[in-house]
Design a protein around this motif. Structure first.
Motif, PDB file in Angstrom:
ATOM      1  N   SER A 193      19.156  -6.094   0.471  1.00 16.62           N
ATOM      2  CA  SER A 193      18.951  -5.179   1.425  1.00 16.62           C
ATOM      3  C   SER A 193      18.961  -3.901   1.050  1.00 16.62           C
ATOM      4  N   ASN A 194      18.623  -2.913   1.882  1.00 15.86           N
ATOM      5  CA  ASN A 194      18.508  -1.383   1.422  1.00 15.86           C
ATOM      6  C   ASN A 194      19.867  -1.117   0.934  1.00 15.86           C
ATOM      7  N   ASP A 195      20.795  -1.353   1.617  1.00 13.81           N
ATOM      8  CA  ASP A 195      22.179  -0.479   1.217  1.00 13.81           C
ATOM      9  C   ASP A 195      22.809  -1.550  -0.036  1.00 13.81           C
ATOM     10  N   SER A 236       0.925  -1.346  -0.121  1.00 14.34           N
ATOM     11  CA  SER A 236       0.139  -0.063  -0.014  1.00 14.34           C
ATOM     12  C   SER A 236       0.809   1.125   0.118  1.00 14.34           C
ATOM     13  N   GLN A 237       2.018   1.234   0.726  1.00 20.58           N
ATOM     14  CA  GLN A 237       2.874   2.074   0.842  1.00 20.58           C
ATOM     15  C   GLN A 237       3.485   2.383  -0.730  1.00 20.58           C
ATOM     16  N   HIS A 238       3.690   1.525  -1.407  1.00 21.26           N
ATOM     17  CA  HIS A 238       4.243   1.547  -2.961  1.00 21.26           C
ATOM     18  C   HIS A 238       3.101   2.362  -3.768  1.00 21.26           C
ATOM     19  N   ALA A 243      -0.372   6.770   7.064  1.00 21.14           N
ATOM     20  CA  ALA A 243       0.239   5.736   5.863  1.00 21.14           C
ATOM     21  C   ALA A 243       1.162   6.710   5.144  1.00 21.14           C
ATOM     22  N   LYS A 244       2.522   5.953   5.108  1.00 21.98           N
ATOM     23  CA  LYS A 244       3.685   6.408   4.523  1.00 21.98           C
ATOM     24  C   LYS A 244       3.618   6.426   2.919  1.00 21.98           C
ATOM     25  N   TYR A 245       4.244   7.075   2.339  1.00 18.43           N
ATOM     26  CA  TYR A 245       4.642   7.012   0.842  1.00 18.43           C
ATOM     27  C   TYR A 245       6.086   7.738   0.843  1.00 18.43           C
ATOM     28  N   SER A 246       6.448   7.310  -0.570  1.00 23.38           N
ATOM     29  CA  SER A 246       8.020   7.407  -0.733  1.00 23.38           C
ATOM     30  C   SER A 246       8.670   8.808  -0.438  1.00 23.38           C
ATOM     31  N   SER A 247       9.658   9.027   0.350  1.00 22.57           N
ATOM     32  CA  SER A 247      10.293  10.332   0.750  1.00 22.57           C
ATOM     33  C   SER A 247      10.493  11.344  -0.471  1.00 22.57           C
ATOM     34  N   ILE A 248      10.634  10.777  -1.450  1.00 26.00           N
ATOM     35  CA  ILE A 248      11.197  11.338  -2.574  1.00 26.00           C
ATOM     36  C   ILE A 248      10.207  12.526  -3.323  1.00 26.00           C
ATOM     37  N   ASP A 300      19.381  -0.081  10.521  1.00 20.87           N
ATOM     38  CA  ASP A 300      18.194   0.629  11.181  1.00 20.87           C
ATOM     39  C   ASP A 300      16.920   0.283  10.566  1.00 20.87           C
ATOM     40  N   SER A 301      17.030  -0.792   9.788  1.00 24.91           N
ATOM     41  CA  SER A 301      16.081  -1.005   8.653  1.00 24.91           C
ATOM     42  C   SER A 301      15.226  -2.481   9.608  1.00 24.91           C
ATOM     43  N   PRO A 302      14.107  -1.886  10.286  1.00 23.87           N
ATOM     44  CA  PRO A 302      13.390  -2.919  11.258  1.00 23.87           C
ATOM     45  C   PRO A 302      12.764  -4.086  10.269  1.00 23.87           C
ATOM     46  N   ASN A 303      12.131  -3.703   9.368  1.00 23.57           N
ATOM     47  CA  ASN A 303      11.823  -4.689   8.153  1.00 23.57           C
ATOM     48  C   ASN A 303      12.203  -5.610   7.577  1.00 23.57           C
ATOM     49  N   SER A 304      13.481  -5.149   7.268  1.00 24.39           N
ATOM     50  CA  SER A 304      14.399  -6.040   6.153  1.00 24.39           C
ATOM     51  C   SER A 304      14.510  -7.372   6.553  1.00 24.39           C
ATOM     52  N   ILE A 358      10.114 -11.766   0.205  1.00 22.10           N
ATOM     53  CA  ILE A 358       9.530 -10.482  -0.400  1.00 22.10           C
ATOM     54  C   ILE A 358      10.743  -9.563  -1.120  1.00 22.10           C
ATOM     55  N   LYS A 359      11.653  -9.238  -0.131  1.00 25.91           N
ATOM     56  CA  LYS A 359      12.646  -8.434  -0.261  1.00 25.91           C
ATOM     57  C   LYS A 359      13.892  -9.503  -0.573  1.00 25.91           C
ATOM     58  N   ARG A 360      14.471  -9.184  -1.738  1.00 25.79           N
ATOM     59  CA  ARG A 360      15.661 -10.336  -2.150  1.00 25.79           C
ATOM     60  C   ARG A 360      17.209  -9.523  -1.781  1.00 25.79           C
TER      61      ARG A 360
HETATM   62  N1  FAQ Z   1      10.284   6.600   1.945  1.00 24.02           N
HETATM   63  O1  FAQ Z   1      12.456  -1.491   7.768  1.00 24.02           O
HETATM   64  P1  FAQ Z   1      12.722  -0.466   6.449  1.00 24.02           P
HETATM   65  C1  FAQ Z   1       7.970   5.216  -7.412  1.00 24.02           C
HETATM   66  C2  FAQ Z   1       9.844   3.599   5.825  1.00 24.02           C
HETATM   67  S1  FAQ Z   1       9.218   4.560  -6.545  1.00 24.02           S
HETATM   68  C3  FAQ Z   1       9.274   6.669   2.969  1.00 24.02           C
HETATM   69  O2  FAQ Z   1      13.780  -0.555   5.615  1.00 24.02           O
HETATM   70  P2  FAQ Z   1      11.014  -1.763   4.388  1.00 24.02           P
HETATM   71  C4  FAQ Z   1       7.981   4.996  -8.986  1.00 24.02           C
HETATM   72  C5  FAQ Z   1       9.464   2.121   5.734  1.00 24.02           C
HETATM   73  O3  FAQ Z   1       8.314   2.059   5.049  1.00 24.02           O
HETATM   74  C6  FAQ Z   1       8.969   4.816  -4.829  1.00 24.02           C
HETATM   75  N2  FAQ Z   1       9.265   5.817   4.038  1.00 24.02           N
HETATM   76  O4  FAQ Z   1      11.287  -0.793   5.274  1.00 24.02           O
HETATM   77  C7  FAQ Z   1       7.717   6.615  -9.513  1.00 24.02           C
HETATM   78  C8  FAQ Z   1       9.315   1.667   7.319  1.00 24.02           C
HETATM   79  O5  FAQ Z   1       8.335   2.070   7.751  1.00 24.02           O
HETATM   80  P3  FAQ Z   1       7.051   1.173   8.445  1.00 24.02           P
HETATM   81  C9  FAQ Z   1       8.270   3.735  -4.105  1.00 24.02           C
HETATM   82  C10 FAQ Z   1      10.356   4.855   4.009  1.00 24.02           C
HETATM   83  O6  FAQ Z   1       9.648  -1.872   3.728  1.00 24.02           O
HETATM   84  C11 FAQ Z   1       8.814   7.321  -9.978  1.00 24.02           C
HETATM   85  C12 FAQ Z   1      10.561   2.383   7.845  1.00 24.02           C
HETATM   86  O7  FAQ Z   1      10.822   3.436   6.979  1.00 24.02           O
HETATM   87  N3  FAQ Z   1       8.751   2.276  -4.314  1.00 24.02           N
HETATM   88  O8  FAQ Z   1       7.024   5.352  -6.821  1.00 24.02           O
HETATM   89  C13 FAQ Z   1      11.220   4.679   2.848  1.00 24.02           C
HETATM   90  O9  FAQ Z   1      11.789  -3.208   4.598  1.00 24.02           O
HETATM   91  C14 FAQ Z   1       8.334   8.669 -10.476  1.00 24.02           C
HETATM   92  C15 FAQ Z   1      11.595   1.487   7.922  1.00 24.02           C
HETATM   93  O10 FAQ Z   1      12.432   0.937   6.919  1.00 24.02           O
HETATM   94  C16 FAQ Z   1       8.452   1.363  -3.131  1.00 24.02           C
HETATM   95  O11 FAQ Z   1       7.537   1.664  -2.582  1.00 24.02           O
HETATM   96  C17 FAQ Z   1      11.321   5.783   2.033  1.00 24.02           C
HETATM   97  N4  FAQ Z   1      12.408   6.189   1.066  1.00 24.02           N
HETATM   98  O12 FAQ Z   1      12.178  -1.296   2.973  1.00 24.02           O
HETATM   99  C18 FAQ Z   1       6.395   7.111  -9.321  1.00 24.02           C
HETATM  100  C19 FAQ Z   1       9.343   0.121  -3.206  1.00 24.02           C
HETATM  101  N5  FAQ Z   1      12.206   3.865   3.131  1.00 24.02           N
HETATM  102  O13 FAQ Z   1       6.152   0.724   7.190  1.00 24.02           O
HETATM  103  C20 FAQ Z   1       6.181   8.456  -9.678  1.00 24.02           C
HETATM  104  C21 FAQ Z   1       8.469  -1.096  -2.558  1.00 24.02           C
HETATM  105  C22 FAQ Z   1      11.915   3.281   4.278  1.00 24.02           C
HETATM  106  O14 FAQ Z   1       7.771   0.063   9.198  1.00 24.02           O
HETATM  107  C23 FAQ Z   1       7.263   9.229 -10.365  1.00 24.02           C
HETATM  108  N6  FAQ Z   1       9.132  -0.829  -1.411  1.00 24.02           N
HETATM  109  N7  FAQ Z   1      10.692   3.724   4.638  1.00 24.02           N
HETATM  110  O15 FAQ Z   1       6.341   2.376   9.149  1.00 24.02           O
HETATM  111  C24 FAQ Z   1      10.163  -1.527  -0.687  1.00 24.02           C
HETATM  112  O16 FAQ Z   1      11.027  -2.105  -1.415  1.00 24.02           O
HETATM  113  C25 FAQ Z   1      10.413  -1.044   0.815  1.00 24.02           C
HETATM  114  O17 FAQ Z   1       9.342  -0.974   1.229  1.00 24.02           O
HETATM  115  C26 FAQ Z   1      11.554   0.016   1.258  1.00 24.02           C
HETATM  116  C27 FAQ Z   1      11.708   0.168   2.541  1.00 24.02           C
HETATM  117  C28 FAQ Z   1      12.942  -0.346   0.376  1.00 24.02           C
HETATM  118  C29 FAQ Z   1      10.814   1.419   0.606  1.00 24.02           C
END
Ligand code: FAQ
Length: 311
Positions: free
Chosen positions: A219-221, A38-40, A104-109, A203-207, A215-217
């Motif tokens: 790590s973040n780094d 859903s964040q994605h 709910a979160k969405y990407s920081s970028i 610092d990645s609690p879910n990895s 699900i993930k293959r």
């Molecule tokens: N922003 O334990 P981890 C696109 C949160 S691309 C915000 O490492 P995880 C294309 C994380 O949710 C962007 N929050 O978490 C496009 C967790 O919080 P929670 C979307 C972040 O899940 C291009 C907490 O920090 N892509 O949209 C971020 O194992 C141009 C601890 O982190 C995806 O979502 C962040 N950057 O790894 C569209 C890809 N990073 O949930 C339009 C799928 C971490 O415990 C225009 N997602 N957090 O409350 C993933 O691969 C993973 O969820 C990660 C995070 C790698 C993002």
């Protein structure tokens, strides 16, 4: 029955097979997938805003139509991902409410502003580029509907990355002012793009659990490293520099070393304090509320059709 279900699930994971919606799955697996997917989905939808901002100001009709198509693709990605998430048992309405009225979160970028036309290039090249590196391994995610959605999404992201590259290439081979505009965009988007991969592994609690569940293959780094290594040569070909004096390949470890990122800034942005968080959320809320009549009309139409079928 639960014991048999758990055994079957564990076997599927051990064989690196796929879990389908009707299969038994542990509650934590369902919850974590719903969270990530859903964040994605929210990221794709909110991610439309920085680029939609430039549709009316694209420098030519051709560029306007390409940008419009790209933004529409992001909407499509959001919709596949909401549909895939719904197969885990939470409705799209509920997921949308979690974004708009919850936390709910969405990407920081997507909380950084798109200030110039060159930002369309930097977003395509760096943001879509990072998205691809992160998402290609997700095509093999153990939850089948997520993996299937990712295959199509990655194909479209590859096209997006090329269009971003091409915008930057044109600008960097244009006038000195255009080249400067391209460099400025890369300077602003480089570090936030590296942060897209999430916090450092320690610092990645879910990895760990996500990797154990296939699900993930990576790590973040690991993915962040792979991305940096990929863009170094591309930046050279563009004639632009990456704003990172520490960037180098370390022969000994076989790894790319990049500068430390500002993780305090990252935490601020994901907690709502980035430069555009409030604006992005307000815009999303207004669009959702303005669209209420469309949802009501569609639901009324579907009800009428169902009644007709019953008659
Ligand atoms: N922003 O334990 P981890 C696109 C949160 S691309 C915000 O490492 P995880 C294309 C994380 O949710 C962007 N929050 O978490 C496009 C967790 O919080 P929670 C979307 C972040 O899940 C291009 C907490 O920090 N892509 O949209 C971020 O194992 C141009 C601890 O982190 C995806 O979502 C962040 N950057 O790894 C569209 C890809 N990073 O949930 C339009 C799928 C971490 O415990 C225009 N997602 N957090 O409350 C993933 O691969 C993973 O969820 C990660 C995070 C790698 C993002």
């Amino acid at each position: 029955q639960e014991v048999a279900g758990r055994e079957a699930f564990e076997e599927l994971i051990a064989e690196d097979s796929r879990v389908e919606p009707r299969d038994w799955m542990p509650a934590d697996y369902r919850k974590s997938l719903t969270r990530q997917m859903s964040q994605h989905a929210h990221s794709e939808i909110i991610g439309m805003q920085p680029e939609a901002n430039w549709i009316t100001r694209a420098p030519s009709l051709k560029r306007k139509s390409i940008l419009m198509a790209k933004v529409q693709d992001e909407a499509g990605h959001g919709l596949y991902l909401y549909s895939a998430t719904e197969t885990l048992g939470t409705s799209r309405d509920e997921l949308t409410d979690q974004l708009i009225y919850g936390s709910a979160k969405y990407s920081s970028i997507f909380n950084y502003p798109a200030r110039s036309w060159a930002d369309m290039g930097a977003i395509g090249w760096l943001v879509d580029g990072a998205a691809i590196v992160n998402q290609v391994p997700l095509c093999r995610a153990s939850y089948a509907p997520y993996g299937r959605a990712m295959v199509r999404i990655c194909k479209e992201e590859s096209f997006h990355q090329r269009q971003g590259w091409e915008i930057l290439y044109e600008l960097s081979h244009g006038s000195p002012a255009q080249k400067q505009m391209a460099q400025d965009a890369v300077d602003r988007f480089y570090a936030p793009a590296l942060m897209m991969f999430g916090p450092p592994d320690a610092d990645s609690p879910n990895s760990q659990q996500s990797m154990a569940w296939n699900i993930k293959r990576f790590s973040n780094d690991e993915l962040r490293q792979r991305f940096v290594g990929m863009i170094v040569e591309q930046a050279e070909a563009l004639g632009l520099t990456l704003p990172d004096p520490e960037l180098r390949f370390d022969e000994e470890s076989g790894q790319w070393i990049h500068q430390d990122l500002d993780w305090d800034e990252f935490m601020r942005v994901i907690k709502g304090g980035g430069p555009c968080n409030a604006q992005r959320m307000a815009r999303r809320r207004d669009a959702h509320e303005d669209g209420a009549w469309v949802r009501e009309a569609a639901a009324a139409y579907a009800r009428d059709r169902a009644d007709e079928m019953d008659e």
